[in-house]
Design a protein around this motif. Structure first.
Motif, short mmCIF file in Angstrom:
data_model
loop_
_atom_site.label_atom_id
_atom_site.label_comp_id
_atom_site.label_asym_id
_atom_site.label_seq_id
_atom_site.Cartn_x
_atom_site.Cartn_y
_atom_site.Cartn_z
N GLU A 1 0.76 -1.13 -0.04
CA GLU A 1 -0.19 -0.14 -0.04
C GLU A 1 0.98 1.16 0.00
O GLU A 1 0.57 2.21 -0.74
N PRO A 2 1.79 1.31 0.64
CA PRO A 2 2.70 2.54 0.90
C PRO A 2 3.41 2.83 -0.75
O PRO A 2 3.64 4.08 -0.92
N VAL A 3 3.54 1.78 -1.18
CA VAL A 3 4.01 2.00 -2.72
C VAL A 3 3.12 2.43 -3.52
O VAL A 3 3.22 3.44 -4.20
N LYS A 4 1.83 1.70 -3.64
CA LYS A 4 0.83 2.06 -4.46
C LYS A 4 0.16 3.51 -4.20
O LYS A 4 -0.58 3.77 -5.08
N ALA A 5 0.17 3.87 -2.98
CA ALA A 5 -0.20 5.28 -2.56
C ALA A 5 0.37 6.55 -3.45
O ALA A 5 -0.02 7.38 -3.40
N HIS A 6 1.44 6.01 -3.99
CA HIS A 6 2.18 7.14 -4.57
C HIS A 6 2.64 7.10 -6.26
O HIS A 6 2.35 5.73 -6.73
N ASP A 7 2.80 7.94 -6.95
CA ASP A 7 2.73 8.01 -8.47
C ASP A 7 4.29 7.51 -8.70
O ASP A 7 5.03 8.43 -8.66
N LEU A 8 4.55 6.43 -9.40
CA LEU A 8 5.80 6.29 -9.64
C LEU A 8 6.06 6.05 -11.05
O LEU A 8 6.65 5.47 -11.69
N SER A 9 5.08 6.82 -11.86
CA SER A 9 4.95 6.70 -13.36
C SER A 9 6.40 7.44 -13.95
O SER A 9 6.70 7.05 -14.94
N SER A 10 6.99 8.12 -13.25
CA SER A 10 8.23 8.65 -13.79
C SER A 10 9.48 7.67 -13.81
O SER A 10 10.33 7.97 -14.52
N LEU A 11 9.31 6.62 -12.97
CA LEU A 11 10.56 5.70 -12.93
C LEU A 11 10.80 4.85 -14.16
O LEU A 11 9.56 4.41 -14.72
N ARG A 12 11.80 4.65 -14.89
CA ARG A 12 12.00 4.10 -15.97
C ARG A 12 12.99 2.66 -15.81
O ARG A 12 12.78 1.83 -16.36
N VAL A 13 13.98 3.01 -14.79
CA VAL A 13 15.11 1.96 -14.32
C VAL A 13 14.95 1.77 -12.99
O VAL A 13 14.97 2.72 -12.36
N LEU A 14 15.02 0.52 -12.48
CA LEU A 14 15.71 0.30 -11.17
C LEU A 14 16.92 -0.15 -10.85
O LEU A 14 17.47 -0.92 -11.97
N GLY A 15 17.72 0.16 -9.87
CA GLY A 15 19.01 -0.15 -9.58
C GLY A 15 19.28 -1.02 -8.38
O GLY A 15 18.51 -0.77 -7.47
N SER A 16 20.23 -1.69 -8.24
CA SER A 16 20.40 -2.59 -6.79
C SER A 16 22.00 -2.81 -7.09
O SER A 16 22.59 -3.21 -7.95
N THR A 17 22.64 -2.76 -5.73
CA THR A 17 24.08 -3.14 -5.45
C THR A 17 24.43 -3.29 -3.99
O THR A 17 23.39 -3.18 -3.17
N GLY A 18 25.36 -3.93 -3.53
CA GLY A 18 25.90 -3.99 -2.42
C GLY A 18 25.82 -5.45 -1.92
O GLY A 18 26.76 -5.72 -1.02
N GLU A 19 25.05 -6.31 -2.47
CA GLU A 19 25.10 -7.74 -1.90
C GLU A 19 24.19 -8.47 -2.79
O GLU A 19 23.33 -7.80 -3.53
#
Length: 633
Positions: free
Chosen positions: A355-373
């Motif tokens: 719900e906390p994710v879906k409550a916000h407009d993330l339409s600008s996002l194009r790429v996700l990134g991850s690192t560290g482990e």
């Protein structure tokens, strides 16, 4: 394992355009060109990125490991690369935990960097002097990082969560002339006052001067000056390509931290290369990586993002305060196009639900990134499904501070498998090697780099022997990175954990991430860490430290269930000897689990450098769990 994401608009990516300009349609052929013909590759890359030189370089790479030289004869200042964009374009946006927002255009940033460089010069800082930067990820952090380089001095980024002793060790080793500190900041609504710790660190290290960024308004003492109060604009120094601009210290299991040396034509170029060709960051995009100035990803995001003409979003608060959706609110408010999080941070956000994710407009996002482990499957799929909406790629990214970025990543021209890497980064000749130094597929081995690349550290500050032992001590002439990895038959890499973390049970070698992924199939677990401990028969036995989700209670029966999940996935020989439930795992500020600390705490050994830990209380909880018989399967 099948792919989870497939290319949709490959022809629109920067990588595809560069490949086309060089006459390639296949990434494999392009990548071979990048490592076999570095002169042509780097000239084309520099043209593609439009990175200017004050004096043209002669050769991109001269010599081999362990001390190659890069862009010989070339002269520049990295601020030429980062401040050259249209003056009205937005360069930096900084939001504090309490919601205050400031920003700078490229024109404002350029003028302010020149002025801050003048301020440093007025404090007696000269070319080659070392300057400590003890600041959260803020506008001032970026300004003073750039101003130090502009003047030809050498920055020492320091993690904002350190105490006085940890900071002093780094300042003393580098013989810092000046320490720039923010007097404090807010973390989970509480005031974190750095100024008192900075005064202690300055005394311990013998640092001459203290410059204070005033955020909390703490009173200054004699000999301390407020930042930003003086300085005329100065021009950037003309520097040789391999003149150092930054020392980033990494924690070690024993001994003093290692100061990795980075240079003007190295770290910024590698950051820009990876952001452009792996993450497809373009001018006008907005990059938000949740990190700290003291970790590599802080300077990496600032310098790489600015070199590409993007907007870099800086945040110095908690990701879930004052409410669970704080991180997603930042993405929405600042229209982030690229979001980078660690796997552990994703695991920490999952219990709040979707719900906390879906409550916000993330339409600008194009790429996700991850690192560290390494990832576990469940949080990876959650990140892809809930945040990525099953259409945004996760660019998994693995390398390190000494690399200036990634050895492995994901290119957006190939399918991406869960938790994996579909390619080495351009310019990196990576391989998985067996114990004899031979390349292997389909079996676990050491991740290695076979040829030098611009961005690799010049070595450890005043400690050549330690540098040579760390990276070239196992296989002469080959950079052995310290990660165990697997390369499958389709050319996808998987990182299985640090090779010094790897477990060997009755002759069978397994990465801790494999054990943890298997255990995480149990619905009760929020996160876990697997370690190996001495065993009289097996040589080494697996112990699993697990943190439970709300609503579950620790019990011997639950420990048995978790152990059986591992046995079911990996076989009975790799069943954990014990499953111990703890309230938390020791982590760094960027949410990386410190397995070596877990192991040392359990065995009652010296855990080494703990200065990077955000939650040192977790260590004592592990010691108590070790003394208890509870949780034994």
């Amino acid at each position: 394992m099948e792919g989870i994401w497939y290319p949709r608009e490959a022809e629109a990516t920067r990588l595809y355009r560069l490949m086309q300009a060089l006459g390639f349609s296949d990434y494999g052929a392009f990548h071979r060109y990048s490592v076999e013909e570095p002169e042509g590759f780097y000239r084309a890359l520099l043209d593609h990125l439009a990175l200017p030189w004050r004096r043209p370089y002669e050769r991109a790479i001269e010599g081999g490991f362990p001390f190659p030289r890069f862009f010989t004869g070339g002269a520049l200042n990295l601020t030429d690369w980062t401040l050259r964009h249209p003056e009205g374009a937005l360069a930096l946006v900084h939001e504090t935990e309490d919601g205050a927002v400031r920003s700078l255009t490229y024109g404002e940033l350029k003028a302010e960097v020149a002025r801050r460089a003048g301020e440093l010069r007025a404090f007696g800082v000269e070319r080659g002097d070392r300057v400590g930067l003890w600041l959260p990820l803020s506008l001032e952090a970026a300004l003073y990082l750039l101003a130090t380089a502009h003047l030809g001095a050498i920055a020492i980024p320091i993690f904002s969560g350190y105490g006085a002793e940890a900071a002093a060790v780094r300042l003393k080793d580098a013989e810092a002339k000046l320490l720039i500190v923010q007097d404090g900041f807010l973390r989970r609504g509480r005031r974190v006052e750095l100024l008192g710790e900075a005064r202690k660190a300055r005394a311990l290290a013998g640092t001459e001067k203290l410059l204070v960024v005033q955020r909390l308004g703490l009173p200054l003492e004699e000999g301390e000056a407020p930042a930003g109060s003086q300085g005329e604009e100065v021009s950037g120094k003309t520097l040789e390509s391999m003149d150092p601009f930054m020392l980033i210290y990494t924690s070690g299991t024993t001994g003093r931290p290692k100061g990795t040396v980075h240079y003007h034509a190295g770290f910024p170029l590698k950051a820009a290369l990876d952001l452009a060709l792996l993450f497809d960051l373009r001018p006008g995009d907005r990059l938000f990586w949740f990190t700290d100035l003291g970790w590599m990803m802080g300077p990496w995001a600032i310098l790489g993002g600015l070199a590409l003409g993007a907007t870099v979003i800086l945040y110095d608060g908690a990701p879930d305060h004052p409410e669970p959706g704080r991180l997603w609110q930042l993405v929405e408010a600042h229209r982030a196009t690229h979001l980078g999080l660690s796997p552990t941070l994703v695991r920490a956000l999952i219990p709040f639900g979707e719900e906390p994710v879906k409550a916000h407009d993330l339409s600008s996002l194009r790429v996700l990134g991850s690192t560290g482990e390494p990832w576990n499957l469940e949080p990876y799929l959650w990140f892809f499904r809930v945040v990525g909406e099953e259409r945004r790629p996760i660019v998994n990214y693995s390398g390190g501070t000494e690399v200036s970025g990634g050895i492995l990543g994901n290119v957006l021209l190939r399918p991406i498998k869960p938790m994996g890497f579909n390619a080495p980064a351009p310019g990196i000749e990576a391989a998985v090697l067996d114990e004899g130094g031979r390349p292997v597929r389909g079996q676990v081995g050491e991740l290695a780099v076979l040829k030098p690349w611009p961005g690799m550290t010049k070595g450890f500050w005043r400690d050549e022997e330690r540098y040579l032992k760390t990276y070239f001590g196992k296989i002469p002439g080959v950079w052995v990175h310290g990660d165990f990895a697997l390369l499958d038959e389709e050319g996808h890499f998987f990182i299985l954990g640090r090779s010094d973390d790897t477990l060997k049970v009755a002759g069978k070698r397994v990465g801790p991430a494999e054990v943890e992924t298997a255990a995480m199939a149990h619905p009760a677990l929020r996160e876990c860490a697997a370690i190996g401990v001495p065993h009289p028969v097996k040589g080494e036995a697996i112990l699993l430290f697990a943190v439970l989700k709300p609503g579950f209670q620790a019990s011997p029966a639950l420990a048995e269930e978790v152990a059986e999940e591992v046995a079911k996935a990996l076989g009975k020989p790799l069943r954990p000897e014990r499953v111990l439930f703890v309230p938390d795992l020791p982590k760094t500020r960027n949410a990386k689990v410190m397995r070596r600390v877990v192991r040392a705490a359990y065995l009652g050994q010296d855990p080494g450098d703990l200065s990077a830990l955000e939650n040192p209380e977790a260590v004592e909880a592990i010691r108590l769990a070790a003394q208890s018989g509870e949780g034994k399967p």
